[in-house]
Design a protein around this motif. Structure first.
Motif, PDB file in Angstrom:
ATOM      1  N   SER A   1       0.648  -1.318   0.096  1.00  0.00           N
ATOM      2  CA  SER A   1      -0.326   0.131   0.084  1.00  0.00           C
ATOM      3  C   SER A   1       0.898   1.402  -0.071  1.00  0.00           C
ATOM      4  CB  SER A   1      -0.875   0.121   1.251  1.00  0.00           C
ATOM      5  OG  SER A   1      -0.232  -0.110   2.319  1.00  0.00           O
ATOM      6  N   TYR A   2       2.021   1.050   0.527  1.00  0.00           N
ATOM      7  CA  TYR A   2       3.196   2.349   0.715  1.00  0.00           C
ATOM      8  C   TYR A   2       3.348   2.816  -0.896  1.00  0.00           C
ATOM      9  CZ  TYR A   2       3.704   0.830   5.571  1.00  0.00           C
ATOM     10  OH  TYR A   2       3.454   0.470   6.949  1.00  0.00           O
ATOM     11  N   GLU A   3       3.581   1.941  -1.721  1.00  0.00           N
ATOM     12  CA  GLU A   3       4.136   2.204  -3.167  1.00  0.00           C
ATOM     13  C   GLU A   3       2.819   2.766  -3.864  1.00  0.00           C
ATOM     14  OE1 GLU A   3       5.887  -0.783  -5.184  1.00  0.00           O
ATOM     15  OE2 GLU A   3       4.066  -2.311  -5.460  1.00  0.00           O
ATOM     16  N   MET A   4       1.740   2.182  -3.534  1.00  0.00           N
ATOM     17  CA  MET A   4       0.408   2.728  -4.159  1.00  0.00           C
ATOM     18  C   MET A   4       0.207   4.184  -4.034  1.00  0.00           C
ATOM     19  SD  MET A   4      -2.127  -0.613  -3.859  1.00  0.00           S
ATOM     20  CE  MET A   4      -3.293  -0.073  -4.987  1.00  0.00           C
ATOM     21  N   SER A   5       0.323   4.511  -2.743  1.00  0.00           N
ATOM     22  CA  SER A   5       0.350   5.915  -2.392  1.00  0.00           C
ATOM     23  C   SER A   5       1.528   6.864  -2.937  1.00  0.00           C
ATOM     24  CB  SER A   5       0.448   5.958  -0.842  1.00  0.00           C
ATOM     25  OG  SER A   5      -0.513   5.456  -0.050  1.00  0.00           O
ATOM     26  N   GLU A   6       2.343   6.243  -3.206  1.00  0.00           N
ATOM     27  CA  GLU A   6       3.566   7.020  -3.919  1.00  0.00           C
ATOM     28  C   GLU A   6       3.147   7.094  -5.419  1.00  0.00           C
ATOM     29  OE1 GLU A   6       7.543   8.767  -4.709  1.00  0.00           O
ATOM     30  OE2 GLU A   6       5.961   8.920  -3.252  1.00  0.00           O
ATOM     31  N   VAL A   7       2.401   6.416  -5.982  1.00  0.00           N
ATOM     32  CA  VAL A   7       2.125   6.265  -7.218  1.00  0.00           C
ATOM     33  C   VAL A   7       1.293   7.660  -7.669  1.00  0.00           C
ATOM     34  CG1 VAL A   7       0.951   5.118  -9.274  1.00  0.00           C
ATOM     35  CG2 VAL A   7       2.747   3.995  -7.972  1.00  0.00           C
ATOM     36  N   ARG A   8       0.154   7.416  -6.623  1.00  0.00           N
ATOM     37  CA  ARG A   8      -0.970   8.387  -6.901  1.00  0.00           C
ATOM     38  C   ARG A   8      -0.170   9.612  -6.493  1.00  0.00           C
ATOM     39  NH1 ARG A   8      -4.824  11.378  -3.656  1.00  0.00           N
ATOM     40  NH2 ARG A   8      -6.774  11.395  -4.597  1.00  0.00           N
ATOM     41  N   ARG A   9       0.655   9.946  -5.439  1.00  0.00           N
ATOM     42  CA  ARG A   9       1.096  11.231  -5.156  1.00  0.00           C
ATOM     43  C   ARG A   9       1.961  11.699  -6.367  1.00  0.00           C
ATOM     44  NH1 ARG A   9       5.995  13.674  -4.125  1.00  0.00           N
ATOM     45  NH2 ARG A   9       6.921  11.822  -4.519  1.00  0.00           N
ATOM     46  N   CYS A  10       2.550  10.967  -7.081  1.00  0.00           N
ATOM     47  CA  CYS A  10       3.300  11.299  -8.209  1.00  0.00           C
ATOM     48  C   CYS A  10       2.542  11.707  -9.578  1.00  0.00           C
ATOM     49  CB  CYS A  10       4.358  10.420  -8.833  1.00  0.00           C
ATOM     50  SG  CYS A  10       5.568   9.969  -7.556  1.00  0.00           S
ATOM     51  N   ILE A  11       1.506  10.799  -9.978  1.00  0.00           N
ATOM     52  CA  ILE A  11       0.299  11.231 -10.874  1.00  0.00           C
ATOM     53  C   ILE A  11      -0.169  12.538 -10.692  1.00  0.00           C
ATOM     54  CG2 ILE A  11      -1.494  10.463 -11.885  1.00  0.00           C
ATOM     55  CD1 ILE A  11      -0.324   7.427 -11.830  1.00  0.00           C
ATOM     56  N   ASN A  12      -0.608  12.689  -9.298  1.00  0.00           N
ATOM     57  CA  ASN A  12      -1.494  14.038  -9.151  1.00  0.00           C
ATOM     58  C   ASN A  12      -0.491  15.157  -9.197  1.00  0.00           C
ATOM     59  OD1 ASN A  12      -3.829  12.331  -8.633  1.00  0.00           O
ATOM     60  ND2 ASN A  12      -3.596  12.509  -6.445  1.00  0.00           N
ATOM     61  N   ALA A  13       0.592  14.780  -9.151  1.00  0.00           N
ATOM     62  CA  ALA A  13       1.642  16.007  -9.239  1.00  0.00           C
ATOM     63  C   ALA A  13       2.231  16.036 -10.636  1.00  0.00           C
ATOM     64  CB  ALA A  13       2.852  15.910  -8.252  1.00  0.00           C
ATOM     65  N   GLY A  14       1.648  15.254 -11.503  1.00  0.00           N
ATOM     66  CA  GLY A  14       2.255  15.472 -12.931  1.00  0.00           C
ATOM     67  C   GLY A  14       3.691  14.980 -13.234  1.00  0.00           C
ATOM     68  N   MET A  15       4.118  14.232 -12.219  1.00  0.00           N
ATOM     69  CA  MET A  15       5.519  13.596 -12.446  1.00  0.00           C
ATOM     70  C   MET A  15       5.293  12.505 -13.234  1.00  0.00           C
ATOM     71  SD  MET A  15       6.182  14.123  -8.029  1.00  0.00           S
ATOM     72  CE  MET A  15       7.758  13.302  -8.301  1.00  0.00           C
ATOM     73  N   LEU A  16       6.586  12.069 -13.725  1.00  0.00           N
ATOM     74  CA  LEU A  16       6.421  11.017 -14.921  1.00  0.00           C
ATOM     75  C   LEU A  16       7.484   9.983 -14.291  1.00  0.00           C
ATOM     76  CD1 LEU A  16       7.268  12.435 -18.265  1.00  0.00           C
ATOM     77  CD2 LEU A  16       5.059  11.879 -17.097  1.00  0.00           C
ATOM     78  N   GLU A  17       8.029  10.086 -12.831  1.00  0.00           N
ATOM     79  CA  GLU A  17       8.790   9.241 -12.195  1.00  0.00           C
ATOM     80  C   GLU A  17       8.853   9.538 -10.822  1.00  0.00           C
ATOM     81  OE1 GLU A  17      12.849   9.108 -13.015  1.00  0.00           O
ATOM     82  OE2 GLU A  17      12.585  10.953 -14.286  1.00  0.00           O
TER      83      GLU A  17
END
Length: 335
Positions: A287-303
């Motif tokens: 679940s920790y990495e899932m949260s990171e994916v959401r954070r990055c996508i919402n911030a418009g990050m590609l990595e």
């Protein structure tokens, strides 16, 4: 902003654990919208268990679903490149199980393709998002053990007869399956620096994939990492990070730890989110990495800066060097 809508590609054990771990997250932030497998029956069984609204009998159908934002790829290693490009070609962000590719060439190809499409891509090195790893980073950065000079880490479990481990056509071997955790830890501790020398040896099984390896990574400024992998015996599976002023210890299992012993000898606990039983050890931590994916996508990050594309490539380069030293060659290496 609504929940991140996930599509899961493959209905195996790790995908089961990913779906299980998602229950620890807010449904306002994460929603598993669909599951796809090679058979519709398997997908439907998976969907029924986790109350997923859509089940597909092919990956092509899933990526064409307009109500999916990101695909999680939980297939065997040799299919990561193909399915990663399939998802990206249909405008989906991707979280792919480690290793991202079978070798450096595949890894670079998938990263380049994601950049070309302007979409988020991350290799699922979930360890780095554990609170225990974050505390480890803090301790290193503030100098609590002085200059870090040595990492000792082992990962050994009796899994040599598991098909994904023993068969070359499944991308088997200790390095790609469990050795990646040792490599990523050394890189994490030493800030992603390139080793200046890699010394490796190991033993192969009857299918000519590695059942064990021993590796020394030499870095600048007197720094060394000692990595051991084994698929035929149980090892300590802990990591010691040693500096000029003390030692930090990630307790077993170091790749998904809930305990960190500091230089003063005190052990700190970082409990996992609650949840039902998983197929693999401590998978609620996914679940920790899932949260990171959401954070990055919402911030418009590609990595993700925690598992950057540069870092993923460097880890792939080190693993390829280890494989070369022990004479493991996959069909994907022959072009």
């Amino acid at each position: 902003m609504g929940p991140l809508r996930w599509g899961i590609m493959a209905a195996g054990k790790i995908s089961y654990d990913m779906a299980t771990a998602s229950a620890a997250l807010s449904p306002k932030e994460h929603f598993i919208a669909a599951i796809a497998a090679r058979s519709l029956e398997s997908a439907r069984e998976f969907a029924d268990e986790f109350k997923i609204p859509k089940a597909y009998g092919s990956y092509e159908e899933l990526v064409q679903d307009p109500e999916i934002d990101v695909c999680y790829i939980g297939t065997l290693n040799p299919f990561h490149l193909e399915l990663g490009k399939l998802a990206l070609s249909h405008g989906k962000h991707v979280l792919c199980e480690k290793p991202l590719g079978m070798n450096v060439r595949e890894t670079k190809e998938l990263i380049d393709y994601a950049r070309e499409k302007g979409l988020f891509l991350m290799e699922g090195i979930w360890s780095r998002f554990f609170p225990t790893y974050m505390r480890l980073r803090e301790e290193i950065d503030k100098g609590s053990i002085g200059d870090v000079l040595q990492v000792f880490v082992s990962f050994g479990v009796p899994i040599s007869e598991v098909d994904r481990i023993k068969k070359k056509e499944f991308g088997g071997g200790s390095v790609l399956d469990i050795g990646i955790y040792c490599v990523q830890l050394a890189q994490y501790v030493f800030g992603g620096d390139n080793p200046v020398k890699i010394i490796s040896g190991g033993h192969l099984n009857e299918n000519l994939v590695d059942e064990s390896t021993s590796t020394t990574l030499l870095y600048t400024n007197g720094r060394t990492a000692t990595l051991v992998t084994h698929t035929k015996c149980q090892m300590p599976n802990e990591a010691c990070i040693i500096g000029t002023k003390g030692t930090l210890k990630l307790e077993c299992p170091f790749w998904c730890p809930t305990h960190l012993t500091l230089a003063d000898g005190k052990t700190h606990e970082f409990p996992l989110p609650p949840g039902k039983a998983t197929k693999f050890f401590r998978s609620m931590g996914l679940s920790y990495e899932m949260s990171e994916v959401r954070r990055c996508i919402n911030a418009g990050m590609l990595e993700s800066p925690t598992v950057s594309h540069k870092e993923t490539l460097r880890i792939a380069e080190i693993m390829q060097s280890i494989r070369k030293a022990v004479d493991v060659v996959y069909p994907q290496d022959i072009i």
